[in-house]
Design an enzyme around this catalytic site. Structure first.
Site, PDB file in Angstrom:
ATOM      1  N   GLU A   1      32.815  58.612  41.245  1.00  0.00           N
ATOM      2  CA  GLU A   1      33.410  58.898  39.941  1.00  0.00           C
ATOM      3  C   GLU A   1      34.929  58.756  39.974  1.00  0.00           C
ATOM      4  OE1 GLU A   1      30.880  61.795  37.343  1.00  0.00           O
ATOM      5  OE2 GLU A   1      30.966  62.669  39.366  1.00  0.00           O
TER       6      GLU A   1
ATOM      7  N   GLU B   1      24.347  62.583  44.934  1.00  0.00           N
ATOM      8  CA  GLU B   1      24.126  63.958  44.469  1.00  0.00           C
ATOM      9  C   GLU B   1      22.835  64.102  43.667  1.00  0.00           C
ATOM     10  OE1 GLU B   1      27.283  62.549  41.422  1.00  0.00           O
ATOM     11  OE2 GLU B   1      26.131  61.693  43.084  1.00  0.00           O
TER      12      GLU B   1
END
Length: 255
Positions: free
Chosen positions: A107, A127
């Site tokens: 990100e 994740e």
């Protein structure tokens, strides 16, 4: 050497994450340091381009889950849990990726304008395995970069992609030999810094602010930034340089 290392080379700022013991995962303290580093870059008129990278051959494993409780306090925060992913950065940012660039690390890379990866880099939203949500721009930026179908594939499956596959789908712009992504980032940053800054910055902001807007509105934004550039006098200066013979016969810098 701290958790974040900042080096300045002329007009270029290199921001490096340095937490090797946790694969450069970002904890609460680290996120605040990243936010401050990008805020300082934003405000420093002498710094034109930033490079974000990781020390010791790893970009970042994302959020440090050992610090999850403190990090969760920033979920609705102004700048995002990783410290800068919701910040309006008014100058170009390049991500120099090596090793693992996963979870919140990906990100952070998506928040950059240009991504460069070592050939053995691995990229993905790992994740997914632990039920940790994407909260630093991944669900919004990834589909704009690689398209909805490919973005959903990466987000829903949590699969890892190689540097070559990432380049083939437009996720990274350049793939380098092992250990050379930062060198390539510096090469590109120096080239960008050699151009008239006003025009480059205004064109960048026109693109970013026009995203997802109706075409007519995007064209208005482009025209307004174009007028600011023309009013600065830089276009007239460039025209005179061209008339004097600079840049003729299609001679351009190559990457």
């Amino acid at each position: 050497m701290g958790e974040i290392n900042i080096k300045k080379h002329g007009h270029i700022t290199i921001i490096s994450i340095n937490r090797y013991n946790v694969r450069n995962a970002v904890g609460y303290k680290t996120s605040k340091m990243l936010g401050n580093a990008f805020l300082d870059f934003n405000m420093d008129a002498e710094q034109h381009i930033a490079i974000i990278t990781g020390e010791n051959g790893i970009f970042s494993a994302g959020a440090d889950l050992n610090d999850a409780k403190a990090m969760s306090q920033e979920v609705l925060g102004e700048n995002g849990p990783m410290g800068f992913t919701r910040m309006k950065i008014v100058k170009p940012v390049i991500a120099a990726i090596s090793g693992y660039c996963v979870a919140g690390g990906l990100e952070m890379a998506l928040a950059a304008d240009i991504r460069i990866a070592d050939s053995d880099s691995m990229i993905g939203f790992l994740e997914r395995r632990f039920g940790v949500p994407l909260i630093d721009g991944g669900t919004q930026r990834l589909p704009l970069i690689i398209g909805i179908g490919r973005a959903l594939d990466m987000i829903l499956t949590g699969k890892l992609v190689s540097a070559d596959e990432a380049k083939s789908i437009g996720l990274v712009n350049y793939v380098t030999e092992h250990g050379k992504s930062l060198d390539k980032a510096m090469e590109i940053a120096k080239l960008m810094d050699s151009y008239p800054a006003v025009t480059m910055l205004n064109d960048r902001l026109a693109l970013l602010e026009g995203l997802s807007r109706p075409l007519c509105e995007g064209l208005r934004i482009e025209a307004e930034y174009g007028k600011k550039t023309i009013d600065s006098g830089i276009v007239e200066d460039g025209a005179q340089k061209f008339i004097a013979g600079n840049g003729r016969h299609g001679k351009i810098d190559k990457l």
